[in-house]
Write a protein that holds these residues in place. Structure first.
Motif, PDB file in Angstrom:
ATOM      1  N   ASP A  56       0.850  -1.189   0.000  1.00 56.87           N
ATOM      2  CA  ASP A  56       0.000   0.000   0.000  1.00 56.87           C
ATOM      3  C   ASP A  56       0.889   1.244   0.000  1.00 56.87           C
ATOM      4  O   ASP A  56       2.088   1.183   0.258  1.00 56.87           O
ATOM      5  CB  ASP A  56      -0.933  -0.016   1.212  1.00 56.87           C
ATOM      6  CG  ASP A  56      -0.159  -0.042   2.526  1.00 56.87           C
ATOM      7  OD1 ASP A  56       0.292   1.031   2.971  1.00 56.87           O
ATOM      8  OD2 ASP A  56       0.020  -1.153   3.078  1.00 56.87           O
ATOM      9  N   TYR A  57       0.291   2.408  -0.271  1.00 54.69           N
ATOM     10  CA  TYR A  57       1.075   3.641  -0.418  1.00 54.69           C
ATOM     11  C   TYR A  57       1.831   3.998   0.863  1.00 54.69           C
ATOM     12  O   TYR A  57       2.973   4.462   0.816  1.00 54.69           O
ATOM     13  CB  TYR A  57       0.144   4.803  -0.818  1.00 54.69           C
ATOM     14  CG  TYR A  57      -0.324   4.716  -2.254  1.00 54.69           C
ATOM     15  CD1 TYR A  57       0.531   5.058  -3.298  1.00 54.69           C
ATOM     16  CD2 TYR A  57      -1.618   4.294  -2.560  1.00 54.69           C
ATOM     17  CE1 TYR A  57       0.102   4.978  -4.613  1.00 54.69           C
ATOM     18  CE2 TYR A  57      -2.050   4.209  -3.876  1.00 54.69           C
ATOM     19  CZ  TYR A  57      -1.178   4.553  -4.902  1.00 54.69           C
ATOM     20  OH  TYR A  57      -1.599   4.460  -6.212  1.00 54.69           O
ATOM     21  N   LYS A  58       1.210   3.763   2.009  1.00 59.77           N
ATOM     22  CA  LYS A  58       1.839   4.119   3.278  1.00 59.77           C
ATOM     23  C   LYS A  58       3.078   3.255   3.526  1.00 59.77           C
ATOM     24  O   LYS A  58       4.150   3.773   3.874  1.00 59.77           O
ATOM     25  CB  LYS A  58       0.828   3.940   4.414  1.00 59.77           C
ATOM     26  CG  LYS A  58       1.345   4.379   5.777  1.00 59.77           C
ATOM     27  CD  LYS A  58       0.270   4.203   6.833  1.00 59.77           C
ATOM     28  CE  LYS A  58       0.796   4.609   8.210  1.00 59.77           C
ATOM     29  NZ  LYS A  58      -0.234   4.416   9.278  1.00 59.77           N
TER      30      LYS A  58
ATOM     31  N   ASP B 143       4.739   1.566   1.290  1.00 57.97           N
ATOM     32  CA  ASP B 143       5.678   1.901   0.210  1.00 57.97           C
ATOM     33  C   ASP B 143       6.528   3.114   0.602  1.00 57.97           C
ATOM     34  O   ASP B 143       7.761   3.098   0.485  1.00 57.97           O
ATOM     35  CB  ASP B 143       4.878   2.190  -1.066  1.00 57.97           C
ATOM     36  CG  ASP B 143       5.770   2.431  -2.274  1.00 57.97           C
ATOM     37  OD1 ASP B 143       6.996   2.547  -2.104  1.00 57.97           O
ATOM     38  OD2 ASP B 143       5.236   2.515  -3.395  1.00 57.97           O
ATOM     39  N   ALA B 144       5.884   4.166   1.100  1.00 55.68           N
ATOM     40  CA  ALA B 144       6.597   5.400   1.468  1.00 55.68           C
ATOM     41  C   ALA B 144       7.559   5.161   2.634  1.00 55.68           C
ATOM     42  O   ALA B 144       8.710   5.624   2.618  1.00 55.68           O
ATOM     43  CB  ALA B 144       5.592   6.481   1.829  1.00 55.68           C
TER      44      ALA B 144
ATOM     45  N   ARG C 277       4.209   2.602 -10.554  1.00 51.60           N
ATOM     46  CA  ARG C 277       3.606   3.753  -9.888  1.00 51.60           C
ATOM     47  C   ARG C 277       4.578   4.929  -9.839  1.00 51.60           C
ATOM     48  O   ARG C 277       5.741   4.763  -9.452  1.00 51.60           O
ATOM     49  CB  ARG C 277       3.180   3.378  -8.471  1.00 51.60           C
ATOM     50  CG  ARG C 277       2.092   2.337  -8.430  1.00 51.60           C
ATOM     51  CD  ARG C 277       1.426   2.246  -7.082  1.00 51.60           C
ATOM     52  NE  ARG C 277       2.330   2.048  -5.972  1.00 51.60           N
ATOM     53  CZ  ARG C 277       2.116   1.171  -4.986  1.00 51.60           C
ATOM     54  NH1 ARG C 277       1.058   0.384  -5.020  1.00 51.60           N
ATOM     55  NH2 ARG C 277       2.958   1.076  -3.999  1.00 51.60           N
TER      56      ARG C 277
ATOM     57  N   ASN D 273       4.426   7.422  -7.789  1.00 50.47           N
ATOM     58  CA  ASN D 273       4.722   7.751  -6.392  1.00 50.47           C
ATOM     59  C   ASN D 273       5.954   7.016  -5.869  1.00 50.47           C
ATOM     60  O   ASN D 273       6.650   7.513  -4.986  1.00 50.47           O
ATOM     61  CB  ASN D 273       3.525   7.412  -5.497  1.00 50.47           C
ATOM     62  CG  ASN D 273       2.419   8.442  -5.624  1.00 50.47           C
ATOM     63  OD1 ASN D 273       2.642   9.538  -6.157  1.00 50.47           O
ATOM     64  ND2 ASN D 273       1.228   8.109  -5.164  1.00 50.47           N
ATOM     65  N   THR D 274       6.197   5.830  -6.402  1.00 52.43           N
ATOM     66  CA  THR D 274       7.338   5.023  -5.951  1.00 52.43           C
ATOM     67  C   THR D 274       8.661   5.644  -6.366  1.00 52.43           C
ATOM     68  O   THR D 274       9.672   5.498  -5.682  1.00 52.43           O
ATOM     69  CB  THR D 274       7.221   3.583  -6.513  1.00 52.43           C
ATOM     70  OG1 THR D 274       5.989   3.009  -6.077  1.00 52.43           O
ATOM     71  CG2 THR D 274       8.363   2.701  -6.037  1.00 52.43           C
TER      72      THR D 274
ATOM     73  N   GLU E 173      -6.481   7.509  -9.201  1.00 46.91           N
ATOM     74  CA  GLU E 173      -6.579   7.834  -7.779  1.00 46.91           C
ATOM     75  C   GLU E 173      -7.845   8.649  -7.488  1.00 46.91           C
ATOM     76  O   GLU E 173      -8.531   8.430  -6.486  1.00 46.91           O
ATOM     77  CB  GLU E 173      -5.334   8.610  -7.339  1.00 46.91           C
ATOM     78  CG  GLU E 173      -4.069   7.749  -7.323  1.00 46.91           C
ATOM     79  CD  GLU E 173      -2.812   8.559  -7.062  1.00 46.91           C
ATOM     80  OE1 GLU E 173      -2.947   9.729  -6.639  1.00 46.91           O
ATOM     81  OE2 GLU E 173      -1.712   8.036  -7.278  1.00 46.91           O
TER      82      GLU E 173
END
Length: 579
Positions: free
Chosen positions: A505-507, A509-510, A531, A533-534, A576
Motif C-alpha cells: 500500500d502507499y503508506k 511503500d513510502a 507507480r 509515487n514510488t 486515484e
C-alpha cells in the motif's frame, strides 16, 4: 552414450572386479553341465557311487561359489550404477544452474526435470544391464557354443537353423522400436509440462473454473503417451514368444536328433544332457542380448538429451579474461553504464530493447518507468547477466560485465524479482539465502527496513516460523517484503528492484523507501516501477517506450518536457481520483 560412460572412471576398480568375478562365475556355470555328463555316463551308468558322490560334491561347491559370486557382482553393480547416476545428476543440476536464462528458456523447465530424473534413470538401467546381461551374455554364448561343439559337432548343426532366424528377428524389432523411444521421451516432457503448469497455476485454474479443461488437456497428452507406449510394447511383445518358441523348438530338435545318435552309439546320454543345457545357455544368452538391444536405443535417446544439456556452454565458462574489480568497488561503489545496448529474445522478430544508454551511480537512485511491455524488467535482467546484450555493452566501473566472473558479478547484486520467490523452510532460512553469514542483528535490521517486523513477530515462532513452498502461506505483500529483506540482509553494492513495491500500500511503500534511502547511501539503486509515487524522489528517471529511451531526467524535468511521462502521471492521477 559413450560420452556419459566416461563418468564411470571413478568406479573403474569396481568395474574390473565385476568383470573378473562375473567371468569366474560364468566359467563355473559352464563347467556344471560337463560335470553332470561325467556323473551320468561314468557314475550312474556304471553304478560307481563314489564317483557320483565326488562329482556331486564338486558340483555343489561350484554352484555355491557361482551363487556367491553372482550376489557380490549384483551388489557391486548396484553401487556402480547408483553412484554413476548420483554423480551425473549432480553434475547436470550444477551445469543447469550455470546456464543463461536464454538457454534455460530454450530447454524448458519440464524438459530439464525429465532429463535430470527419467533420462538419467534410463541410462542407469542400461549400465546396470551392461554390467550384468550384456557382459554375461557374450561370454556365455561363446563358451556355450565351444563346449556344445566339444560335446557333438554333428548335433551343433541345429544352431545353424535357429540362431540366424533369431538374429534377424531381433534386428528388425529393434530397428522398428528405436525411433519410438525418442518420441516417448518427448511425450514424457509434454506430460511433465502440463502437470507442472496445472499444479503451479491451480489457483488461476480454479478461479476461472477451468478445472475440466485442464483435466481434458492432461488426459489427451496422457492418452497420447499411453498409445505410444502400447505401440512400443506391442512390437516388443512379438519378440519374447518367438524366443520361447525358438528355445523349445531347439530343445525338441536336440532331443530328437540326439536320441537317434544315442541309438546309433555315436553319443552318450550324459553328453546329450550336457549338450541340451549348453543349448539352453546359448539361447538364454541370446534372449539377454535381445533385451539389451531393446533397452539400448531408449538409453541412447536419453543420453543424447542429457548430452544436449552438457553441450550448452555455461555462462560461467564464457569469461574471456581474469579481470577482477578488486577492492576499489567496495570503497567507491559500483558505477553501472549501458552503452548503446540492444537485446532481442531468442526467436523474437523485434528487439525488446534498442540503443539503451545511461549511467547509474553509487548513492543515487535510478528509476525506470514505462508502459507494460516497454522492456523495463528485461533491462534489469541484463545487469546480472541472466541474458547478454545482442549489441553494445554493460560496464561496472568501466569493465564489461561479460569479462567478469559471473560469481563475482552477482556477489555485488541484491536482486528483488517482480514475482517474489521464496523457498520452503523458515523465514530465517529465506533471509539468509543470499548471505549464510548474516548476523541476527542484520536480519532484524533488514526486516525493519522492509517493514516486515510486525507480521514476522506476529507469527507463532517469529523468524523461525515455516514458509511453505513458494511462500504459499503468505500474502503477496508479505512475500514482497521478505524478498526485499533478503536482499537487504546481503548488503550488496547494487540493488535491483523489479517492480518490487507493487503489492504494497502507499503508506508502507513510502515508509520502506524512506528507510531504504538511509542504508543505500553507498549503493547503486535501480528501481523498475509502475507507480509514479514510488519513483518520484529518484535522482534520475528513465522513461522507456517500445524498448527505447523516450526521456531521462528528474520527476519535475520530465513532467515539464516529456509527453509519455505526462500521460503516465495523468492516467495514475485519474485512477486515484476515481478511487
Amino acid at each position: 552414450m559413450l560420452a556419459l560412460l566416461k563418468h564411470l572412471k571413478p568406479y573403474r576398480t569396481f568395474v574390473i572386479a565385476v568383470l573378473l568375478m562375473m567371468f569366474a562365475g560364468i566359467m563355473l556355470e559352464l563347467y556344471l553341465p560337463t560335470l553332470m555328463a561325467g556323473l551320468v555316463d561314468n557314475g550312474i551308468a556304471k553304478s560307481d557311487i563314489n564317483y557320483v558322490w565326488r562329482t556331486g560334491g564338486i558340483m555343489l561347491v561350484c554352484t555355491i561359489l557361482a551363487v556367491g559370486l553372482t550376489i557380490f557382482v549384483t551388489y557391486l553393480s548396484s553401487r556402480i550404477t547408483q553412484g554413476f547416476s548420483r554423480d551425473v545428476r549432480r553434475m547436470l543440476f550444477t551445469h543447469v544452474e550455470g546456464l543463461s536464462m536464454e538457454q534455460f528458456d530454450r530447454l524448458g523447465t519440464a524438459s530439464l526435470i525429465t532429463r535430470t530424473t527419467n533420462d538419467i534413470r534410463q541410462v542407469q538401467d542400461v549400465i546396470s544391464m551392461m554390467l550384468s546381461m550384456m557382459t554375461r551374455a557374450p561370454i556365455m554364448l561363446i563358451g556355450g557354443i565351444i563346449l556344445a561343439l566339444s560335446r557333438d559337432v554333428t548335433l551343433s548343426i541345429v544352431f545353424l537353423v535357429t540362431l540366424p532366424v533369431l538374429a534377424i528377428i531381433i534386428f528388425f524389432v529393434t530397428r522398428k522400436v528405436i525411433p519410438l523411444f525418442s518420441v516417448l521421451q518427448k511425450k514424457t516432457d509434454r506430460l511433465n509440462l502440463l502437470l507442472r503448469e496445472s499444479l503451479i497455476g491451480t489457483r488461476v485454474v480454479r478461479a476461472f473454473n477451468r478445472t475440466q479443461f485442464e483435466k481434458d488437456r492432461f488426459q489427451t497428452a496422457n492418452e497420447d503417451y499411453r498409445d505410444t507406449g502400447i505401440r512400443v510394447n506391442r512390437i516388443l511383445a512379438v519378440l519374447y514368444p518367438i524366443m520361447m518358441i525358438a528355445m523349445n523348438a531347439t530343445s525338441i530338435m536336440i532331443v530328437w536328433f540326439g536320441a537317434g545318435r544315442i541309438d546309433q552309439g555315436a553319443m552318450q546320454v550324459g553328453n546329450l544332457m550336457a549338450f541340451l543345457q549348453y543349448a539352453m545357455m546359448i539361447l538364454m544368452s541370446l534372449i539377454m542380448l535381445s533385451m539389451a538391444f531393446v533397452a539400448i536405443p531408449r538409453a541412447q535417446a536419453s543420453a543424447k538429451r542429457i548430452n544436449e544439456v552438457f553441450a550448452l556452454q555455461s555462462a560461467k565458462q564464457e569469461v574471456k579474461s581474469d579481470i577482477v574489480l578488486g577492492e576499489d568497488v567496495q570503497q567507491q561503489g559500483a558505477v553501472i553504464s549501458f552503452e548503446q545496448v540492444s537485446f532481442r529474445y531468442a526467436g523474437a522478430e523485434k528487439h525488446a530493447l534498442k540503443d539503451i544508454s545511461f549511467t547509474a551511480k553509487p548513492g543515487q537512485t535510478t528509476a525506470i518507468i514505462g508502459s507494460t511491455g516497454s522492456g523495463k524488467s528485461t533491462l534489469l535482467k541484463l545487469i546480472p547477466r541472466f541474458y547478454d546484450p545482442e549489441i553494445g555493452k554493460i560496464t561496472i566501473n568501466g569493465v564489461a560485465t561479460n569479462l567478469l566472473d559471473v560469481d563475482e558479478l552477482r556477489s555485488l547484486i541484491g536482486y528483488i524479482p517482480q514475482k517474489a520467490s521464496l523457498f520452503r523452510g523458515t523465514i530465517r532460512h529465506n533471509l539468509r539465502f543470499g548471505n549464510p553469514h548474516t548476523t541476527d542483528q542484520l536480519e532484524q535490521q533488514a526486516l525493519e527496513i522492509a517493514q516486515a517486523t510486525n507480521f514476522v513477530n506476529s507469527k507463532e515462532k517469529g523468524i523461525l516460523d515455516e514458509v511453505s513452498q513458494g511462500g504459499g502461506n503468505l500474502s503477496g505483500g508479505q512475500k514482497q517484503r521478505l524478498s526485499i529483506a533478503r536482499a537487504l540482509a546481503r548488503q550488496p553494492l547494487i540493488y535491483l528492484f523489479d517492480d518490487s513495491f507493487s503489492a504494497l500500500d502507499y503508506k508502507t511503500d513510502a515508509k520502506l523507501r524512506a528507510a531504504l534511502k538511509q542504508v543505500t547511501e553507498k549503493s547503486t539503486v535501480i528501481i523498475v516501477a509502475q507507480r509514479v509515487n514510488t519513483i518520484i524522489d529518484a535522482d534520475q528517471i528513465i522513461v522507456l517506450h517500445d524498448g527505447e529511451v523516450a526521456g531521462t531526467g528528474t520527476h519535475e524535468q520530465l513532467l515539464k518536457s516529456n509527453i509519455i511521462y505526462q500521460e503516465i502521471v495523468q492516467s495514475q492521477q485519474m485512477e486515484e481520483e476515481s478511487v
